[in-house]
Design an enzyme around this catalytic site. Structure first.
Site, mmCIF file in Angstrom:
data_model
loop_
_atom_site.group_PDB
_atom_site.id
_atom_site.type_symbol
_atom_site.label_atom_id
_atom_site.label_comp_id
_atom_site.label_asym_id
_atom_site.label_seq_id
_atom_site.Cartn_x
_atom_site.Cartn_y
_atom_site.Cartn_z
ATOM 1 N N CYS A 187 0.860 -1.182 0.000
ATOM 2 C CA CYS A 187 0.000 0.000 0.000
ATOM 3 C C CYS A 187 0.895 1.230 0.000
ATOM 4 O O CYS A 187 1.988 1.209 0.576
ATOM 5 C CB CYS A 187 -0.880 -0.024 1.249
ATOM 6 S SG CYS A 187 -1.940 1.410 1.425
ATOM 7 N N GLU B 22 2.001 -5.156 -5.135
ATOM 8 C CA GLU B 22 0.935 -6.132 -4.921
ATOM 9 C C GLU B 22 -0.179 -5.932 -5.943
ATOM 10 O O GLU B 22 -0.532 -4.811 -6.288
ATOM 11 C CB GLU B 22 0.391 -5.968 -3.499
ATOM 12 C CG GLU B 22 -0.592 -7.032 -3.075
ATOM 13 C CD GLU B 22 -0.940 -6.931 -1.602
ATOM 14 O OE1 GLU B 22 -2.145 -6.898 -1.293
ATOM 15 O OE2 GLU B 22 0.001 -6.876 -0.781
#
Length: 444
Positions: free
Chosen positions: A310, A344
């Protein structure tokens, strides 16, 4: 898709007001004519009165034009409504989504801001259909600021997505105070229930504890002895510092950081199990301490070679190159680990654009300086960028061809210059010589 500025953020606890101008109330002076005599108000036609009474209160799901902070009318969809205190039975406030704009600009508005003549046929939205309509709006309209790289929702099944949409549809915290900034929030964040009635929260900018009242923050600041994020300072260059925070050692800080970040990221989930993550918090430092600019997180152990989970640059620091700096920093850590890395998945559309811009600049810089042939494997070893990401980037630039069973890079200098110019500036440089860090190892 509409293009607008982000909410105004000012220093020293003040925010520029965007409140719409409301009509004069009954207690105000009537409009005066040029001769000074009160001007007679035109009575509302009976047909207009009937139409108003037939459509009010507006139903959830209604589409109508609404006056926004720019003074112009924009199409909106009513997401929720609530009765106003001490008002008539049909007096409501309405939470609306501006269908041209990002979901972060959803807000509560008063009836006076609507053009009721523009109301479309009122949709009888049943409970089970309501969240489906939200899902449609979300997939059609959601955009992400270029400084965000978010995990998408593609892997959610329909039921989970409907539940997420219903749960997060209304922003719960309107503003936060963090250090010298008061910041308008963008999205819902699942703070503990005792904060449900708080439109504004006050954060300690060093430990990230949050409170309901300014006085609580002032008392806290007299006791809090932190002047930087907890954890190890692993990078300092000029006034910039990066701190590595272990979610297992600093669980409360990690959870508070997730609560804070969720206000500006439209994630599907909020990770409460921060033990599995390392947080890299970027700060601007002065004589008052180290002030958080943004951060990225990564799993301590990733089987998929993810080097970033993130990433967020806080709104007051956006469009200054910090987002690109954070992406570049994640790859410097991968180089130190001796591994290739990748963010990710899945990435949002604009998240992919942010990374594609970074990959493009790094790869073209090497190709421009390199003499002779170079393979994708060699580029991967030099940059720590995963081979698949290199391949897709070069293919998107039409710099690679498939000949005789292998990929061949075609690096014409003029073409490289054109692509480099189109890729724009690379942001702040990471000085790898200032990085003092050893890869994470589980302590026995």
């Amino acid at each position: 898709m509409g293009s607008i500025d982000t909410p105004t953020i000012t220093e020293n606890g003040s925010t520029q007001s965007h409140a719409a101008v409301e009509p004069a109330g009954d207690d105000q002076n009537p409009l005066a004519s040029s001769n000074g005599a009160p001007e007679q108000m035109t009575p509302e036609p009976e047909a207009t009165k009937k139409r108003r009474s037939s459509i009010l209160p507006l139903e959830v799901g209604t589409r109508v034009m609404c006056r926004w902070r720019d003074g112009k009318y924009h199409p909106v969809k009513v997401i929720e409504r609530r009765k106003m205190h001490f008002a008539e039975p049909n007096d409501y406030e309405y939470y609306v989504h501006y269908t041209e704009f990002n979901r972060r600009l959803d807000e509560w508005v008063k009836l006076e801001q609507f053009d009721l003549d523009s109301v479309e046929t009122v949709v009888d939205v049943k409970v089970e259909d309501k969240v489906t309509s939200l899902k449609m709006t979300r997939h059609q309209k959601r955009k992400i600021d270029e400084t965000h790289v978010e995990v998408g929702h593609e892997e959610l099944d329909a039921a989970s997505l409907r539940e997420h949409e219903e749960f997060t549809k209304v922003k719960n915290i309107a503003t936060i105070e963090l250090g010298r900034y008061e910041i308008e929030t963008w999205y819902f964040s699942p703070f503990p229930p005792e904060y449900n009635d708080s439109l504004k929260l006050y954060f300690c900018e060093f430990c990230l504890n949050f409170m309901k009242r300014k006085e609580q923050l002032q008392r806290h600041m007299r006791k809090c002895d932190l002047k930087h994020p907890p954890g190890d300072e692993i990078y300092r260059s000029g006034t910039l510092s990066m701190f590595e925070v272990d979610g297992k050692k600093n669980k409360v800080y990690g959870q508070n950081l997730c609560y804070l970040a969720k206000l500006f990221l439209d994630h599907k989930t909020l990770y409460y199990d921060v033990d599995l993550f390392l947080f890299y918090v970027l700060c601007e430092c002065d004589d008052r301490g180290c002030h958080m600019v943004g951060y990225f997180s990564k799993e301590k152990h990733s089987e998929e070679s993810y080097n970033l989970a993130c990433i967020l640059t806080l709104p007051p620091y956006q469009r200054k190159g910090y987002g690109k700096f954070l992406i570049a920093f994640s790859y410097e850590l991968s180089k130190k680990e001796g591994k290739v890395g990748t963010p990710e998945r899945p990435l949002s559309d604009l998240g992919l654009l942010s990374y594609r811009g970074y990959w493009t600049r790094v790869l073209l810089d090497i190709l421009k300086k390199h003499k002779g042939n170079i393979s994708i494997k060699e580029l991967s070893d030099m940059t720590a960028i995963k081979a698949e990401d290199i391949l897709t980037t070069l293919q998107s630039l039409e710099l690679i061809q498939y000949r005789k069973g292998q990929h061949v890079i075609c690096a014409d200098p003029k073409v490289l210059d054109r692509h480099l110019k189109a890729a724009g500036r690379g942001g702040l440089e990471v000085d790898a010589s200032k990085l003092i860090w050893t890869p994470y190892k589980e302590q026995s």
